[in-house]
Design a protein around this motif. Structure first.
Motif, PDB file in Angstrom:
ATOM      1  N   LYS A  88      -0.136   7.387  12.965  1.00 11.80           N
ATOM      2  CA  LYS A  88       1.121   7.906  12.050  1.00 11.80           C
ATOM      3  C   LYS A  88       0.635   8.652  10.835  1.00 11.80           C
ATOM      4  O   LYS A  88       1.492   9.521  10.572  1.00 11.80           O
ATOM      5  CB  LYS A  88       1.793   6.485  11.558  1.00 11.80           C
ATOM      6  N   TRP A  89      -0.250   8.347  10.359  1.00  9.92           N
ATOM      7  CA  TRP A  89      -1.052   9.448   9.133  1.00  9.92           C
ATOM      8  C   TRP A  89      -1.168  10.670   9.759  1.00  9.92           C
ATOM      9  O   TRP A  89      -0.747  11.489   9.037  1.00  9.92           O
ATOM     10  CB  TRP A  89      -2.305   8.530   8.688  1.00  9.92           C
ATOM     11  N   ALA A  90      -1.804  10.860  10.894  1.00  7.55           N
ATOM     12  CA  ALA A  90      -1.952  12.101  11.430  1.00  7.55           C
ATOM     13  C   ALA A  90      -0.679  12.582  11.770  1.00  7.55           C
ATOM     14  O   ALA A  90      -0.419  14.070  11.483  1.00  7.55           O
ATOM     15  CB  ALA A  90      -2.930  12.195  12.726  1.00  7.55           C
ATOM     16  N   ALA A  91       0.318  12.173  12.231  1.00  2.00           N
ATOM     17  CA  ALA A  91       1.656  12.841  12.287  1.00  2.00           C
ATOM     18  C   ALA A  91       2.479  13.196  11.251  1.00  2.00           C
ATOM     19  O   ALA A  91       3.201  14.138  11.187  1.00  2.00           O
ATOM     20  CB  ALA A  91       2.308  11.563  13.122  1.00  2.00           C
ATOM     21  N   THR A  92       1.955  12.586  10.048  1.00  2.00           N
ATOM     22  CA  THR A  92       2.547  13.024   8.789  1.00  2.00           C
ATOM     23  C   THR A  92       2.129  14.735   8.601  1.00  2.00           C
ATOM     24  O   THR A  92       2.945  15.187   7.496  1.00  2.00           O
ATOM     25  CB  THR A  92       2.117  12.362   7.463  1.00  2.00           C
ATOM     26  N   HIS A  93       1.463  14.907   9.248  1.00  2.00           N
ATOM     27  CA  HIS A  93       0.990  16.652   9.093  1.00  2.00           C
ATOM     28  C   HIS A  93       1.725  17.576  10.138  1.00  2.00           C
ATOM     29  O   HIS A  93       1.493  18.892   9.985  1.00  2.00           O
ATOM     30  CB  HIS A  93      -0.885  16.586   9.440  1.00  2.00           C
ATOM     31  N   CYS A  94       2.673  17.029  10.824  1.00  2.00           N
ATOM     32  CA  CYS A  94       3.356  17.757  11.766  1.00  2.00           C
ATOM     33  C   CYS A  94       4.008  18.976  11.303  1.00  2.00           C
ATOM     34  O   CYS A  94       4.442  20.009  11.853  1.00  2.00           O
ATOM     35  CB  CYS A  94       4.146  16.937  12.907  1.00  2.00           C
ATOM     36  N   ARG A  95       4.586  18.959   9.851  1.00  2.00           N
ATOM     37  CA  ARG A  95       5.330  19.918   9.322  1.00  2.00           C
ATOM     38  C   ARG A  95       4.458  20.758   8.347  1.00  2.00           C
ATOM     39  O   ARG A  95       4.956  21.278   7.357  1.00  2.00           O
ATOM     40  CB  ARG A  95       6.385  19.407   8.609  1.00  2.00           C
ATOM     41  N   CYS A  96       3.117  20.505   8.581  1.00  2.00           N
ATOM     42  CA  CYS A  96       2.289  21.233   7.794  1.00  2.00           C
ATOM     43  C   CYS A  96       1.860  20.858   6.216  1.00  2.00           C
ATOM     44  O   CYS A  96       1.640  21.613   5.314  1.00  2.00           O
ATOM     45  CB  CYS A  96       2.303  22.859   8.012  1.00  2.00           C
ATOM     46  N   HIS A 156      -5.012   3.201  25.336  1.00  2.00           N
ATOM     47  CA  HIS A 156      -4.047   2.837  26.288  1.00  2.00           C
ATOM     48  C   HIS A 156      -3.115   2.066  25.407  1.00  2.00           C
ATOM     49  O   HIS A 156      -1.652   2.500  25.487  1.00  2.00           O
ATOM     50  CB  HIS A 156      -4.492   1.894  27.374  1.00  2.00           C
ATOM     51  N   VAL A 157      -3.336   1.015  24.692  1.00  2.00           N
ATOM     52  CA  VAL A 157      -2.230   0.552  23.791  1.00  2.00           C
ATOM     53  C   VAL A 157      -1.541   1.383  22.938  1.00  2.00           C
ATOM     54  O   VAL A 157      -0.127   1.160  22.540  1.00  2.00           O
ATOM     55  CB  VAL A 157      -3.039  -0.739  22.952  1.00  2.00           C
ATOM     56  N   MET A 158      -2.176   2.298  22.284  1.00  2.00           N
ATOM     57  CA  MET A 158      -1.347   3.168  21.290  1.00  2.00           C
ATOM     58  C   MET A 158      -0.578   4.203  22.064  1.00  2.00           C
ATOM     59  O   MET A 158       0.592   4.343  21.777  1.00  2.00           O
ATOM     60  CB  MET A 158      -2.508   4.264  20.566  1.00  2.00           C
ATOM     61  N   VAL A 159      -0.999   4.644  23.437  1.00  2.00           N
ATOM     62  CA  VAL A 159       0.019   5.425  24.362  1.00  2.00           C
ATOM     63  C   VAL A 159       1.122   4.797  24.561  1.00  2.00           C
ATOM     64  O   VAL A 159       2.208   5.401  24.752  1.00  2.00           O
ATOM     65  CB  VAL A 159      -0.774   6.343  25.326  1.00  2.00           C
ATOM     66  N   ARG A 160       1.071   3.559  25.014  1.00  2.00           N
ATOM     67  CA  ARG A 160       1.952   2.853  25.391  1.00  2.00           C
ATOM     68  C   ARG A 160       2.912   2.351  24.413  1.00  2.00           C
ATOM     69  O   ARG A 160       4.227   2.402  24.609  1.00  2.00           O
ATOM     70  CB  ARG A 160       1.346   1.300  26.040  1.00  2.00           C
ATOM     71  N   LYS A 161       2.504   2.111  23.282  1.00  2.00           N
ATOM     72  CA  LYS A 161       3.239   1.926  21.984  1.00  2.00           C
ATOM     73  C   LYS A 161       4.007   3.283  21.653  1.00  2.00           C
ATOM     74  O   LYS A 161       5.221   3.123  21.441  1.00  2.00           O
ATOM     75  CB  LYS A 161       2.521   1.416  20.968  1.00  2.00           C
ATOM     76  N   ALA A 162       3.352   4.312  21.726  1.00  2.00           N
ATOM     77  CA  ALA A 162       4.179   5.668  21.342  1.00  2.00           C
ATOM     78  C   ALA A 162       5.510   5.873  22.559  1.00  2.00           C
ATOM     79  O   ALA A 162       6.382   6.415  22.333  1.00  2.00           O
ATOM     80  CB  ALA A 162       3.237   6.823  21.707  1.00  2.00           C
ATOM     81  N   GLY A 163       5.128   5.301  23.725  1.00  2.00           N
ATOM     82  CA  GLY A 163       6.160   5.411  24.792  1.00  2.00           C
ATOM     83  C   GLY A 163       7.430   4.683  24.340  1.00  2.00           C
ATOM     84  O   GLY A 163       8.591   4.878  24.579  1.00  2.00           O
ATOM     85  N   ASP A 164       7.290   3.396  23.695  1.00  2.00           N
ATOM     86  CA  ASP A 164       8.207   2.448  23.068  1.00  2.00           C
ATOM     87  C   ASP A 164       8.878   3.110  22.036  1.00  2.00           C
ATOM     88  O   ASP A 164      10.033   2.972  21.714  1.00  2.00           O
ATOM     89  CB  ASP A 164       7.922   1.212  23.041  1.00  2.00           C
ATOM     90  N   ASP A 165       7.992   3.166  20.881  1.00  2.00           N
ATOM     91  CA  ASP A 165       8.564   3.115  19.628  1.00  2.00           C
ATOM     92  C   ASP A 165       8.574   4.816  19.184  1.00  2.00           C
ATOM     93  O   ASP A 165       9.188   5.235  18.080  1.00  2.00           O
ATOM     94  CB  ASP A 165       7.378   2.831  18.671  1.00  2.00           C
ATOM     95  N   GLY A 166       7.941   5.893  19.939  1.00  2.00           N
ATOM     96  CA  GLY A 166       7.899   7.097  19.565  1.00  2.00           C
ATOM     97  C   GLY A 166       7.040   7.388  18.370  1.00  2.00           C
ATOM     98  O   GLY A 166       6.583   6.489  17.750  1.00  2.00           O
ATOM     99  N   LEU A 167       6.555   8.721  18.294  1.00  2.00           N
ATOM    100  CA  LEU A 167       5.635   9.059  17.315  1.00  2.00           C
ATOM    101  C   LEU A 167       6.269  10.148  16.607  1.00  2.00           C
ATOM    102  O   LEU A 167       5.918  11.453  17.007  1.00  2.00           O
ATOM    103  CB  LEU A 167       4.196   9.164  17.569  1.00  2.00           C
ATOM    104  N   GLU A 168       7.091  10.388  15.507  1.00  2.00           N
ATOM    105  CA  GLU A 168       7.736  11.316  14.910  1.00  2.00           C
ATOM    106  C   GLU A 168       7.026  12.745  14.830  1.00  2.00           C
ATOM    107  O   GLU A 168       5.892  12.593  14.058  1.00  2.00           O
ATOM    108  CB  GLU A 168       8.610  11.056  13.851  1.00  2.00           C
ATOM    109  N   GLY A 169       7.294  13.827  15.374  1.00  2.00           N
ATOM    110  CA  GLY A 169       6.608  15.214  15.033  1.00  2.00           C
ATOM    111  C   GLY A 169       5.521  15.209  16.159  1.00  2.00           C
ATOM    112  O   GLY A 169       4.728  16.204  15.983  1.00  2.00           O
ATOM    113  N   VAL A 170       5.272  14.472  16.833  1.00  2.00           N
ATOM    114  CA  VAL A 170       4.052  14.522  17.643  1.00  2.00           C
ATOM    115  C   VAL A 170       4.547  14.313  19.459  1.00  2.00           C
ATOM    116  O   VAL A 170       5.261  13.481  19.710  1.00  2.00           O
ATOM    117  CB  VAL A 170       3.083  13.145  17.571  1.00  2.00           C
ATOM    118  N   LYS A 171       3.720  15.166  20.026  1.00  3.30           N
ATOM    119  CA  LYS A 171       3.707  15.049  21.645  1.00  3.30           C
ATOM    120  C   LYS A 171       2.663  14.707  22.151  1.00  3.30           C
ATOM    121  O   LYS A 171       1.577  15.418  21.982  1.00  3.30           O
ATOM    122  CB  LYS A 171       4.288  16.355  22.200  1.00  3.30           C
TER     123      LYS A 171
END
Length: 302
Positions: free
Chosen positions: A133-141, A170-185
């Motif tokens: 989630k910290w990494a994802a906060t950089h998605c808008r530069c 695996h647990v992280m990618v599975r969680k991303a499938g349920d909860d999403g990770l805003e700004g990240v694909k």
């Protein structure tokens, strides 16, 4: 040494032992190396604090080719070590991730989660998710770390790990499938010699994950996950080794994912004649270099 005179309460060689006074002695994976600029590949690295409160941190890697005009994929890497030893700062993991960055031309974030037994599971899952989630906060530069702001394409993110780190991945990618990770694909996931549970008793697992909800806990037993089809990426590469005691668990995961109804593509590749995480112990052998190229090729697929 001083610890040899104290009474041992729990002993889990070759990983760690716990003494009756509560202190922990790690038997492997305690050596560290500082961040640097690799003289051969030009890969730079530096350490970043993700949470001052919890102590979660990471080592960032930037390839020599990085520029402000062309953004690169991000590799989020999760180290192995039975949830209890090693770190991104260990010589083997520093070298491995640096080599991946040079070979694949990606930016990498190698996560330092809190480890068992002082911090039992699910803390490692929580810490790794917090780092993502910290990494994802950089998605808008406009995040706190310039390398991520300036050089990462957050539409091309990969998650990878080995052994226990592959379980966490695996647990992280599975969680991303349920909860999403805003700004990240999250495009893909690589599991190297993954650790997943089986039907045999596992005293170490019970000790490092005392709150596990039994053999149906899909974080450890993904083949029991009725919603495995919700995995939050489109491509998966599973790497197993012929002589690895975890070989069957990687294959079970492969079959479960194929049969789950998940809409992505999964591939499994076996390295003949090799044992668990052989590439970390002998990184310059031909088969380790081939594994490195397999991972880089996966990251570079369009």
């Amino acid at each position: 040494m001083e610890s040899s005179a104290k009474a041992v309460a729990h002993d889990f060689p070759p990983f760690f032992r716990v003494f009756e006074d509560g202190t922990v002695e790690r038997l492997l994976g305690t050596e560290t190396v500082p961040p640097t600029t690799d003289s051969f590949t030009g890969v730079q690295s530096k350490d970043v604090t993700i949470s001052a409160e919890t102590g979660v941190s990471a080592r960032l890697f930037l390839p020599k080719t990085a520029s402000s005009t062309h953004k690169l994929p991000l590799l989020i890497y999760v180290h192995g070590g039975a949830f209890s030893i090693e770190s991104p700062f260990s010589p083997a993991y520093h070298s491995h991730v640096s080599s991946l960055v040079a070979e694949a031309n990606v930016v990498a974030l190698s996560i330092h989660y809190r480890r068992a037994p002082e911090h039992p599971l699910p803390i490692a899952y929580d810490d790794t998710w917090a780092a993502m989630k910290w990494a994802a906060t950089h998605c808008r530069c406009n995040g706190p770390e310039a390398w991520l702001n300036d050089h990462v394409d957050f539409e091309r993110v990969f998650v990878a790990g080995d052994s226990a780190g592959a379980n966490i991945a695996h647990v992280m990618v599975r969680k991303a499938g349920d909860d999403g990770l805003e700004g990240v694909k999250i495009v893909g996931m690589v599991l190297v010699h993954p650790y997943f549970g089986n039907d045999r008793p596992d005293k170490l697992l019970d000790f490092v994950f005392p709150t596990i909800s039994g053999p149906n806990d899909h974080r450890i037993y993904p083949n029991k996950d009725s919603n495995l089809s919700s995995l939050g990426c489109n491509r998966v590469l599973i790497l197993v080794a012929e002589r690895d005691w975890l070989n069957e668990r990687g294959r079970t995961y492969y079959e479960a994912l194929k049969q789950s109804g998940w809409g992505g593509t999964v591939e499994i590749v076996e390295t003949e004649g090799e044992d668990h995480v052989f590439h970390l112990f002998n990184p310059n052998c031909d088969k380790a270099l081939a594994l490195l190229k397999q991972m880089a090729s996966f990251f570079n697929q369009v």
